[in-house]
Each structure stands twice: as structure tokens, then as C-alpha cells.
Design a protein around this motif. Sequence first.
Motif, short mmCIF file in Angstrom:
data_model
loop_
_atom_site.label_atom_id
_atom_site.label_comp_id
_atom_site.label_asym_id
_atom_site.label_seq_id
_atom_site.Cartn_x
_atom_site.Cartn_y
_atom_site.Cartn_z
N SER A 75 0.83 -1.21 0.00
CA SER A 75 0.00 0.00 0.00
C SER A 75 0.86 1.25 0.00
CB SER A 75 -0.93 0.02 1.22
OG SER A 75 -1.83 -1.06 1.18
N CYS A 76 0.26 2.35 -0.46
CA CYS A 76 0.91 3.65 -0.43
C CYS A 76 0.30 4.46 0.72
CB CYS A 76 0.72 4.37 -1.76
SG CYS A 76 1.67 5.89 -1.94
N TRP A 77 1.08 4.77 1.73
CA TRP A 77 0.61 5.45 2.93
C TRP A 77 0.93 6.95 2.81
CZ3 TRP A 77 -2.19 2.69 6.47
CH2 TRP A 77 -2.12 1.30 6.35
N SER A 78 -0.11 7.75 2.95
CA SER A 78 0.06 9.20 2.83
C SER A 78 0.82 9.75 4.04
CB SER A 78 -1.31 9.89 2.73
OG SER A 78 -2.03 9.40 1.64
N ALA A 79 1.39 10.93 3.84
CA ALA A 79 2.14 11.58 4.93
C ALA A 79 1.19 12.07 6.01
CB ALA A 79 2.95 12.74 4.37
N VAL A 80 1.54 11.82 7.28
CA VAL A 80 0.75 12.27 8.44
C VAL A 80 1.69 12.77 9.52
CG1 VAL A 80 -1.18 10.71 8.00
CG2 VAL A 80 0.70 9.95 9.44
N SER A 81 1.14 13.52 10.46
CA SER A 81 1.93 14.04 11.57
C SER A 81 2.10 12.97 12.65
CB SER A 81 1.24 15.27 12.17
OG SER A 81 1.07 16.28 11.20
N ILE A 82 3.10 13.19 13.52
CA ILE A 82 3.34 12.26 14.61
C ILE A 82 2.11 12.19 15.50
CG2 ILE A 82 4.74 11.84 16.68
CD1 ILE A 82 7.08 13.11 15.23
N GLY A 83 1.76 10.97 15.88
CA GLY A 83 0.59 10.75 16.72
C GLY A 83 -0.65 10.40 15.94
N GLN A 84 -0.66 10.64 14.66
CA GLN A 84 -1.81 10.30 13.83
C GLN A 84 -1.66 8.88 13.29
OE1 GLN A 84 -1.99 13.39 10.85
NE2 GLN A 84 -3.38 14.64 12.10
N SER A 85 -2.75 8.35 12.80
CA SER A 85 -2.75 7.00 12.24
C SER A 85 -3.60 6.97 10.98
CB SER A 85 -3.27 5.97 13.25
OG SER A 85 -4.62 6.22 13.57
N LEU A 86 -3.34 5.98 10.14
CA LEU A 86 -4.11 5.76 8.91
C LEU A 86 -4.59 4.31 8.88
CD1 LEU A 86 -2.06 7.59 6.13
CD2 LEU A 86 -4.22 8.32 7.15
N ALA A 87 -5.70 4.09 8.22
CA ALA A 87 -6.24 2.73 8.10
C ALA A 87 -6.78 2.53 6.69
CB ALA A 87 -7.33 2.49 9.13
N VAL A 88 -6.60 1.35 6.17
CA VAL A 88 -7.13 0.98 4.86
C VAL A 88 -7.84 -0.36 4.99
CG1 VAL A 88 -5.41 2.23 3.51
CG2 VAL A 88 -4.97 -0.14 4.18
N THR A 89 -8.88 -0.54 4.20
CA THR A 89 -9.57 -1.83 4.19
C THR A 89 -8.86 -2.80 3.25
OG1 THR A 89 -11.03 -1.20 2.38
CG2 THR A 89 -11.76 -0.67 4.63
N CYS A 90 -9.09 -4.06 3.47
CA CYS A 90 -8.49 -5.07 2.60
C CYS A 90 -8.97 -4.92 1.16
CB CYS A 90 -8.81 -6.47 3.12
SG CYS A 90 -7.99 -6.87 4.68
N GLN A 91 -10.23 -4.49 0.99
CA GLN A 91 -10.76 -4.31 -0.35
C GLN A 91 -10.05 -3.18 -1.08
OE1 GLN A 91 -14.96 -3.75 -0.48
NE2 GLN A 91 -15.06 -3.67 -2.71
N GLU A 92 -9.62 -2.14 -0.35
CA GLU A 92 -8.87 -1.06 -0.98
C GLU A 92 -7.50 -1.54 -1.46
OE1 GLU A 92 -9.41 3.10 0.86
OE2 GLU A 92 -9.74 1.72 2.54
N ILE A 93 -6.95 -2.53 -0.76
CA ILE A 93 -5.64 -3.06 -1.16
C ILE A 93 -5.76 -3.85 -2.45
CG2 ILE A 93 -3.75 -4.58 -0.45
CD1 ILE A 93 -4.49 -3.90 2.44
#
Length: 424
Positions: A75-93
Motif C-alpha cells: 500500500s501507499c501510505w500518505s504523509a501524516v503528523s506524529i501521533g496520527q494513524s491511517l487505516a485501509v480496508t483489505c478491499q482497498e488493497i
Amino acid sequence: MRRTRQLFGVRRLLLLLAAIPLTQVQATHPECSIVLHLQEREAECLETIRSENQSNESPESSSWKGCPREWDGVSCWSAVSIGQSLAVTCQEILQVFKKSQVLIRRNCTESGWSSPSPPYYACELNGSNKDTEAKGAYFATVKVLYTCGYSTSLAALLLAISIFSCFRKLHCTRNSIHIHFFSSFIMRGAAVFIKDSVLFADESINHCTMSTVNCKVAIAFFQYSVLANFYWLLVEGMYLQTLLLFTFISDKRYFWWYTLIGWGVPMLIVSLWIFARLQYDNHGCWDDYASLYWWVIKAPILFAIFMNFLIFLNVIRMLVQKIRSPDVGKNYKQQYMRLAKSTLLLIPLFGVHYVVFALFPEHIGVEARLYFELVLGSYQGFLVALLYCFLNGEVQAEIQRNWGKWQSSMESNVFNLVTQDFTA
């Protein structure tokens, strides 16, 4: 350590995906569509990273603290600030995980991106693991069946060619065409075994990116054998039609034209296809049926099938006319029926299923396509040898005649030996 666990999760996901059959019949390995899709996404992600690095508006400035955009292999993970999180579904992958509701999450910490949680291979937990195993067993069974089929056909065809070649009374234009037709089946069966040994024998090879001379030659030879097979079937139909149209013809004169159609036309088509692939689409092993240049092979095959269908209809019309005609003697009627019987059976048999599947995209009906094109197709050579040789009354009579002569010769030799011993 985190990076090692992440790479292990990515590798395990790819191994699981490798067992899912998704692509075209007789094309690249099933996992190739997934691997190529991931490669495309990786290229897009890396291009975005380069664009952001070159842009003045990029968040990765000297005053900004956080985790930059990253490609982790899946996956391609977008840039985020420290302390933040990102989530993707399996279908998006990947779309193969459309039934999975698992969320893959990554946190941005002071030390960088955390490992995916849960790992990527968790996506398959909600998938159909039993279906994947069943499909794997199905494809293994198909391979065993078509291997047995081609082996049986090769043995029968070689025996039929030997019979036509050994008995002098069987030497004629009709049987010569049969021999060439048998040879095209032998070539097709051999090409299947060669293709499998070159492309799929070594499981450690990355078949998705393999692009060697050997594999391209194997695919080109396979395509030539398939084309030759269809065009010699066309020649069989043309010869039958010629016999019905003309009572007195010069067999030798037409035979060279038949040979040119059976072997020369496929050679020309494959040469054009090789040139097109070398010039405009020279990637992989040329076994991607989604390529536009696949129509250079497919269109002539469809043309041969269409012509056979027209011949089939015309031969039926002419046979009905000749059999009903009071001017045709009984012996000629029997000859017409004997010559027509085998070809009329073969013309609708070879090609009807191909036309049906040709109307649909290559990824539709993969299992049915495999069964018709590989399993049933592998026994076509045996069926041809059975109809044209083993069940041929002329061949059976010639074998019986020579067997009787051999028995008489053996009895005569034994009698002479006994007589010599008695007189001595």
C-alpha cells in the motif's frame, strides 16, 4: 526489527495471493495479475513521492515533523503528523479481498511508521481459504488429465502415421493429408509439454517478470502449432469439398496448395505476430492474452473456423444432392458417404467451443475454458486417429490382408523347415 516483520508480512501475503487463480487460460501464472497490479501501484506511489519532494507545498519541509509518504510493498501510505494513524480496508488493497472487513492500520510515531496492524495476511482470514484450496486442487487435476490426454493422443497418432506410411496401398493424396493433419496434432501436443517445461517447471522463477528468449520461442512454437492444427482441419474440409465438386482432379496439383495453406499460412501469421511483439509489445514471455496483438493470432483462427462452418453447410447440401441423384451409382454413393463421415464429424467438433468462448473476455468462464481447451482438447488427436485410421474400413482390410499373408508365409517357412529335416 519492525522493518523485518513488515517485509515478512508482505511476503506472506504474496504467497497467499499466489494460490488464487485469477487470470486467463494458458497465460501467465495466476499471481501475475496481482503482482503487476502492485507494481503499477508502486510506480504511481513513487511518482507521487517524487512530485511532493519537488513541490514547494510538500508537507515534508524542514519545519514539519511526521511520517512521509511511503510505499511498504503493498500500500501507499500518505504523509501524516506524529501521533496520527491511517487505516485501509483489505478491499482497498486488492479487489480479491472484497469479502473481508479487516482494517489494516499504521501509526506515525517519533521513530517512524509502525508495522501494519494486523499484518497484511490477516486479510485472507475472512476470505474463502477453502475455495482457494479447492481451485488449486482443480487446476492440479486438470494438468494431470491433459497430460494423460496428450500422451494418449501422441501414441495413437504416431501409430496411425506408421500404418499409413508402411502399407503401400494406403499411399494416396487423401491419406497424405491425414498424415499432415496428424502431424499438426503431434506438434500441438509436443508444444504444450515444451511450454509447460520452459515456463512452469522451475517454481523459483518469477514468471510474472520472466522475459527470456527460450520462453518466447516456446510460446511462438505453441502458437504456430495451434494455427497449423486449425488450418489442416480447414484443408481436410476443403479436400472433401473438392472431391464432391470435381470427379476428376489432379491430386498432386492441389496437394501443394493444401500444404501451403496448412503449414505456410500459419508460418506467415506467426512471423507477423513475432514482428509485432518485438517492435511494439516486447515484454514478458508473450503469453499475455490481454494484449491487443493477440488478435493477430486469434483472428485467423476464427477465420478458419468460420470457413470450416461454411464448408460444413455446403458439403451437407452437396451430399444430399448427390445421394438423391438417380445418375449416381451405388458404389459412388458409398464412397461419398465414407469420405464425408469423418470430416463432417470433425468440422463441427473442432471449433464450436472456441467460437463460444471467443465471444466472451478471456477472464470469463476460466474453469470451463480450461476443461474444454485443455482436457477435452488433449484427446482430440486420439479421436482423429480413431476416425481416420483405426475405424477406417480400408485400413482394417489392408491390415487383415497383410496379416494373412504374414501368417501364410510363416506357415510356409515352417513347412519347408520340417520337409528339409525329414528329407535329410
